[in-house]
Design a protein around this motif. Structure first.
Motif, PDB file in Angstrom:
ATOM      1  N   LYS A 363       0.811  -1.218   0.000  1.00 22.87           N
ATOM      2  CA  LYS A 363       0.000   0.000   0.000  1.00 22.87           C
ATOM      3  C   LYS A 363       0.838   1.259   0.000  1.00 22.87           C
ATOM      4  CE  LYS A 363      -4.055  -1.830   2.330  1.00 22.87           C
ATOM      5  NZ  LYS A 363      -4.915  -1.723   3.517  1.00 22.87           N
ATOM      6  N   SER A 364       2.169   1.087   0.040  1.00 18.39           N
ATOM      7  CA  SER A 364       3.063   2.244   0.174  1.00 18.39           C
ATOM      8  C   SER A 364       2.641   3.146   1.315  1.00 18.39           C
ATOM      9  CB  SER A 364       3.108   3.072  -1.114  1.00 18.39           C
ATOM     10  OG  SER A 364       3.724   2.360  -2.113  1.00 18.39           O
ATOM     11  N   ILE A 365       2.442   2.571   2.460  1.00 13.79           N
ATOM     12  CA  ILE A 365       2.099   3.391   3.626  1.00 13.79           C
ATOM     13  C   ILE A 365       3.139   3.176   4.724  1.00 13.79           C
ATOM     14  CG2 ILE A 365      -0.387   3.540   3.228  1.00 13.79           C
ATOM     15  CD1 ILE A 365      -0.689   1.228   5.279  1.00 13.79           C
ATOM     16  N   GLU A 366       3.080   4.069   5.696  1.00 12.73           N
ATOM     17  CA  GLU A 366       3.985   3.988   6.839  1.00 12.73           C
ATOM     18  C   GLU A 366       3.263   3.257   7.960  1.00 12.73           C
ATOM     19  OE1 GLU A 366       6.977   5.928   7.063  1.00 12.73           O
ATOM     20  OE2 GLU A 366       6.744   6.585   4.980  1.00 12.73           O
ATOM     21  N   ILE A 367       4.038   2.816   8.931  1.00  8.46           N
ATOM     22  CA  ILE A 367       3.445   2.069  10.034  1.00  8.46           C
ATOM     23  C   ILE A 367       2.394   2.913  10.766  1.00  8.46           C
ATOM     24  CG2 ILE A 367       5.297   2.642  11.685  1.00  8.46           C
ATOM     25  CD1 ILE A 367       3.593  -0.765  11.582  1.00  8.46           C
ATOM     26  N   LYS A 368       2.588   4.229  10.823  1.00 11.32           N
ATOM     27  CA  LYS A 368       1.610   5.033  11.563  1.00 11.32           C
ATOM     28  C   LYS A 368       0.249   5.085  10.859  1.00 11.32           C
ATOM     29  CE  LYS A 368       3.341   9.592  10.081  1.00 11.32           C
ATOM     30  NZ  LYS A 368       4.690   9.372   9.511  1.00 11.32           N
ATOM     31  N   GLU A 369       0.240   4.719   9.582  1.00 12.83           N
ATOM     32  CA  GLU A 369      -1.047   4.684   8.870  1.00 12.83           C
ATOM     33  C   GLU A 369      -1.663   3.286   8.886  1.00 12.83           C
ATOM     34  OE1 GLU A 369      -0.371   7.066   4.948  1.00 12.83           O
ATOM     35  OE2 GLU A 369       1.576   6.532   5.795  1.00 12.83           O
ATOM     36  N   PHE A 370      -0.951   2.353   9.481  1.00 12.16           N
ATOM     37  CA  PHE A 370      -1.412   0.969   9.512  1.00 12.16           C
ATOM     38  C   PHE A 370      -2.563   0.834  10.516  1.00 12.16           C
ATOM     39  CE2 PHE A 370      -0.655  -3.462  11.170  1.00 12.16           C
ATOM     40  CZ  PHE A 370      -1.056  -4.118  10.013  1.00 12.16           C
ATOM     41  N   THR A 371      -3.639   0.149  10.097  1.00  9.06           N
ATOM     42  CA  THR A 371      -4.867   0.216  10.890  1.00  9.06           C
ATOM     43  C   THR A 371      -4.968  -0.811  12.016  1.00  9.06           C
ATOM     44  OG1 THR A 371      -5.894  -1.124   9.181  1.00  9.06           O
ATOM     45  CG2 THR A 371      -6.284   1.252   9.089  1.00  9.06           C
ATOM     46  N   ILE A 372      -4.124  -1.831  12.013  1.00 12.13           N
ATOM     47  CA  ILE A 372      -4.237  -2.822  13.085  1.00 12.13           C
ATOM     48  C   ILE A 372      -3.361  -2.391  14.268  1.00 12.13           C
ATOM     49  CG2 ILE A 372      -3.894  -5.248  13.722  1.00 12.13           C
ATOM     50  CD1 ILE A 372      -4.386  -5.985  10.812  1.00 12.13           C
TER      51      ILE A 372
END
Ligand code: ADP
Ligand code: MG
Length: 483
Positions: A363-372
């Motif tokens: 998803k090309s996201i950072e851990i802070k954007e991770f929802t779990i």
């Protein structure tokens, strides 16, 4: 680079890295240097160079710089001063940048970079404070260059390395390390693409064994890690070819063209005296007392190299795993949040390194954007640790958790993935399997132990994959060996 030239020449590289500091206001003016605001809205008369305006030092500019200095093993000057660097450019209405020249606030440091084959210590000559210029925009109006002064006065640090780097790879790793440290310290977001971390590379070549440095060129405009590596590689080859053809390297500033993958000439390199540096008369010297230094030291977070060692020594992780988990502070924090709930470092690290990182990459996201959250992730891992679900069920539930904000246990029930650890139920299934497969039972008893796989397979089939395989194996063994 051809092998012959590789054996004959070595490259010498020194990097100058500019990092935009994440202070709330500009270096010398009480206005936010906010990124992405409408042009010319984040400005004060000082940023415009109006006569009569005076700079006031932002204390956090000093503190952030010292943090970086301490994190890179620098000495901190008890007394240093600001200097004016004078030049004329449309995006610099004052006609000078406030910088530091003869007395940088931090000096004489080093960082260690870890390459695949070796570790190497790279000297840090100095880290000094300065302010950024504004921005000239050439691509929005066909007839004019536009000027946006929002960036004027944004606090920067310049981190200058010793000419200790020898290969594009070392330069790349050094820059990565610098970024990792500024991000751990939370003094800069480290975004090269957006220009909050910028790097100029000084490159020269010399014959192997030669002591003196060759004439260098300075490369600019490399707005990604890949481009830094590519530009340096290109420049080393260009210099070698030039010298091999009987030419001479001329000291110049070159711009990297990321589309054509070549460097081109920008200007002949300026010399320090061209800038007419002189002590900034509007700002007092910066005096750093020991108690301030102690205070800043006590605020330093655990640095990546220390955390890396701790993950290996105290948590028993492998070097590779510890390396990836400590790459960014938010990821290491996430991991530690997880193990503070479920003290199973290896199990947690496995799930983060496989499942979580896979999602972040996809998803090309950072851990802070991770929802779990760490809470939900660890309750999933607990289900697996307690043998309530299989590994493949864990994966399925994990994927489901990305869509649904529900407890893993509930999802396991909904998806019918809870393993059966009810031995009475399993015994019934196993009795039946033994009855219907007398040949296999016979051969197993005669010593063909590999048939265990067959029996477990049957149990899985009969239980629709829900049997707890460990328990199933125990029961099968008991029945075949004793029965
Ligand atoms: P300037 O003020 O022109 O930018 P500095 O002397 O401060 O120059 O050096 C800037 C950077 O260039 C430093 O990182 C330094 O290590 C590097 N450097 C200096 N001389 C050489 C050289 N001959 N080859 C490669 N890098 C060099
Ligand atoms: Mg320079």
């Amino acid at each position: 680079m051809s092998t012959i030239s590789n054996e004959k020449y070595e490259a010498v590289i020194g990097l100058e890295v500019h990092a935009q500091l994440l202070t709330k206001s500009k270096a010398f003016a009480a206005v936010s240097p906010q990124y992405g605001s409408a042009p010319n809205t984040q400005i004060t008369p000082l940023c415009l160079g109006h006569p009569g305006t005076l700079p006031v030092l932002n204390e956090n500019l000093v503190r952030y710089t010292i943090k970086m200095g301490l994190a890179t093993n620098c000495k901190v000057a008890e007394k240093s001063i600001f200097a004016r660097k004078n030049y004329f450019y449309p995006d610099l209405p004052k006609g000078y940048q406030i910088s530091q020249y003869e007395t940088p606030i931090c000096y004489d440091g080093f960082i260690d970079i870890e390459l695949e084959e070796y570790t190497k210590r790279i000297g840090i000559t100095r880290i000094h404070m300065e302010e950024d210029a504004g921005k000239s925009i050439h691509d929005q109006d066909p007839y004019h260059t536009l000027v946006d002064l929002n960036r004027a006065g944004t606090p920067l640090i310049e981190i200058v390395s010793e000419p200790d780097l020898r290969t594009p790879q070392e330069a790349y790793d050094y820059l990565k390390k610098i970024r990792q440290i500024v991000q751990y310290l939370e003094v800069c977001d480290g975004n090269m693409e957006e220009g909050s971390l910028r790097c100029d590379a000084n490159v020269s070549i010399r014959l192997r064994g030669q002591k003196e440095l060759g004439t260098r060129t300075e490369l600019k405009n490399m707005n990604s890690f890949r481009n830094v590596e590519r530009a340096i590689t290109y420049e080393i080859e260009r210099q070698i070819e030039l010298v091999e053809a009987g030419g001479e390297v001329v000291q110049k500033t070159l711009l990297w063209d990321p589309n054509k993958l070549v460097t081109r000439e920008m200007r002949s390199k300026e010399e320090a005296h061209d800038y007419r540096y002189f002590p900034e008369p509007d700002l007092p010297p910066i005096i750093i007392k020991q108690n301030t230094l102690d205070e800043i030291k006590s605020e330093l977070p655990e640095l990546p190299s220390v955390r890396f060692e701790r993950f290996i020594k105290e948590l028993g992780l492998s070097e590779d795993d510890a390396y990836i988990l400590t790459e960014t502070r938010p990821l290491a924090d996430y991991f530690e949040a997880c193990i503070s709930i479920l003290n199973e470092p290896k199990a947690v690290s496995n799930v983060i390194l496989t499942e979580v990182l896979r999602i972040l990459n996809n998803k090309s996201i950072e851990i802070k954007e991770f929802t779990i959250s760490p809470e939900r992730l660890t309750s999933l891992i607990s289900l697996k640790q307690d043998d309530k679900i299989s590994s493949s069920a864990m994966q399925t539930i994990f994927n489901e958790m990305l869509q649904k904000d529900e407890e893993p246990l509930k999802l396991a029930e909904e998806l019918n993935l809870l393993q059966v650890s009810d031995s009475a139920f399993l015994e019934d299934i196993i009795d039946e399997i033994i009855q219907t497969n007398p040949d296999e039972v016979q051969r197993y008893k005669e010593g063909k132990k590999a048939l265990m796989g067959f029996f477990i397979g049957q149990v899985m089939k009969q239980s629709k994959g829900k049997a707890n395989p460990k328990l199933a194996k125990d029961i099968v063994t008991k029945k075949l060996e004793n029965g």
